[in-house]
Design an enzyme around this catalytic site. Structure first.
Site, short mmCIF file in Angstrom:
data_model
loop_
_atom_site.label_atom_id
_atom_site.label_comp_id
_atom_site.label_asym_id
_atom_site.label_seq_id
_atom_site.Cartn_x
_atom_site.Cartn_y
_atom_site.Cartn_z
N PRO A 124 0.88 -0.80 0.12
CA PRO A 124 0.46 -0.30 -0.05
C PRO A 124 0.55 1.54 -0.04
O PRO A 124 2.24 1.40 0.54
CB PRO A 124 -0.89 -0.42 1.39
CG PRO A 124 -0.52 -1.09 1.95
CD PRO A 124 0.36 -2.11 0.60
N LYS A 125 -0.10 2.17 -0.65
CA LYS A 125 1.08 3.75 -0.60
C LYS A 125 0.46 4.44 0.72
O LYS A 125 -0.38 5.20 0.27
CB LYS A 125 1.65 4.13 -2.29
CG LYS A 125 1.97 5.44 -1.92
CD LYS A 125 1.62 5.99 -3.15
CE LYS A 125 2.20 7.69 -3.73
NZ LYS A 125 2.39 8.86 -2.80
N TRP A 126 1.47 4.57 1.99
CA TRP A 126 0.93 5.65 2.82
C TRP A 126 1.06 6.87 2.60
O TRP A 126 1.52 7.60 1.77
CB TRP A 126 1.66 4.72 3.65
CG TRP A 126 1.48 3.95 4.01
CD1 TRP A 126 2.38 2.92 3.92
CD2 TRP A 126 0.46 3.26 4.66
NE1 TRP A 126 1.90 1.15 3.99
CE2 TRP A 126 1.11 1.56 5.29
CE3 TRP A 126 -0.36 3.85 5.70
CZ2 TRP A 126 0.52 0.90 6.11
CZ3 TRP A 126 -1.42 2.81 6.87
CH2 TRP A 126 -1.25 1.52 6.49
#
Length: 366
Positions: A31-33
């Protein structure tokens, strides 16, 4: 500090791609935070929080310094993201408020809105540098230091399935995450190079042009100020569009001249007073009963001129954007086309797509 990898280190970056890269036997998906990129350096009681621009975050997040001492190995260098939770979602706007010059306010915010750190890479452990180690092995070593789950330092989930990544891309947005990062498993850690890939959401909206800021190089258009009408009937500032070639920026000055307005007659005529009065406070907007106006002071550069040239709110354009941050665009929007067929008053928040909510704890438990 006496570590095998010392600050400053510019983090490894990702280049944007349109679609999810298919699994070729080497790829990892994360996931891209949505937070502040940060590399943690710890040598015993010495802790340094390095930012993407290599300026330290250490003084702004004292609670993370203590968490690092309690939850990470004695000597390590860990890459990740500083995030701030609001219930089961990320709140980037509240995270921005944490960057404040007053030590007293820093301490107060550390207690009222504590930040967390999501780890996704390991650059050094003990006396060993892992910079030349392939990512697949670095990830395994990173997992090994998370034997007991910490409260503030968390490990990002990861997958080798492109199908799982596609599901995450749709599901996790509801918790405030903004895409997927794709990492080749055979690559070393390369500072300041775009050797990874990122897949982000892109949507479109019709917005009102209400002004522009001049470019730093001279009296040409630097960015267009964009607005949407709220349920209260007021025009709210939602962001800027700035994706124009230099020649086009000069042409826009002439095209926008017929729409020049006096600031006193503009919907955002009170912008400087309202913005200055709310420095350090959560931004007002349709959700809070206030009117969102352009900022008067940059949180990152107090000397930056944020004044603008007001325009009558009569022109409509279509822009592309990736996600919302509260009531405004999270990043700079991209001009797509003029919309002479749309009336300004028809440009409201109702047109914006809202992602389905998702539980942040469920993501971190993976």
């Amino acid at each position: 500090m006496r570590l095998p990898v010392l600050p400053p280190v510019a983090p490894m970056l990702a280049k944007a791609v349109k679609g999810m890269p298919a699994q070729d036997g080497t790829l990892f998906y994360e996931p891209k935070w949505d937070g502040f990129r940060c590399i943690i350096f710890r040598d015993g009681d010495q802790v340094f929080l390095g930012s993407r621009n290599e300026r330290p975050f250490t003084r702004y997040f004292p609670e993370l310094v203590e968490a690092v001492k309690a939850e990470l190995p004695e000597r390590c260098v860990v890459d990740g993201e500083i995030v701030l939770r609001k219930g089961q979602e990320l709140d980037f706007e509240a995270l921005q408020q944490r960057i404040h010059p007053a030590a007293s306010r820093v301490r107060m915010l550390a207690e009222q809105t504590p930040a967390s750190f999501v780890a996704f890479d390991l650059l050094a452990l003990g006396d060993e540098s892992l910079m030349e180690t392939p990512f697949a092995e670095r990830r395994t070593r990173l997992e090994s230091i998370f034997g007991a789950a910490g409260r503030s330092i968390r490990l990002t989930p990861i997958s080798t399935s492109d199908g799982q990544a596609a599901d995450w891309f749709e599901m996790f947005e509801g918790a405030g995450l903004d895409g997927i990062i794709v990492k080749p498993g055979d690559q070393p850690y390369v500072p300041d190079k775009r050797t990874m890939f990122k897949v982000k959401h892109e949507r479109t909206a019709d917005v009102v042009i209400a002004g522009y800021r001049e470019h730093k190089s001279g009296p040409i258009v630097g960015s267009l100020l964009l607005g949407l009408y709220g349920d209260d009937g007021r025009l709210h500032h939602v962001g800027v569009a700035a994706s124009f070639p230099m020649a086009r920026r000069a042409e826009l000055v002439e095209e926008l001249k017929p729409y020049l307005a006096e600031l006193g007659e503009h919907p955002w005529g009170h912008w400087a007073e309202q913005a200055a009065a709310t420095v350090g406070q959560p931004a007002a907007g349709p959700a809070t009963g206030g009117q969102r106006v352009p900022g008067a002071i940059s949180r990152w550069n107090a000397k930056k001129d944020l004044s603008f040239i007001p325009l009558r709110p009569e022109l409509v354009i279509e822009v592309a954007y990736d996600s919302m941050e509260g009531d405004r665009f999270r990043h700079t929007a991209h001009f797509r086309r003029w919309r002479p067929d749309r009336t300004p008053r028809s440009c409201t928040y109702e047109q914006l797509e809202r992602p389905i909510s998702y539980n942040l704890d469920d993501i971190l438990a993976r």
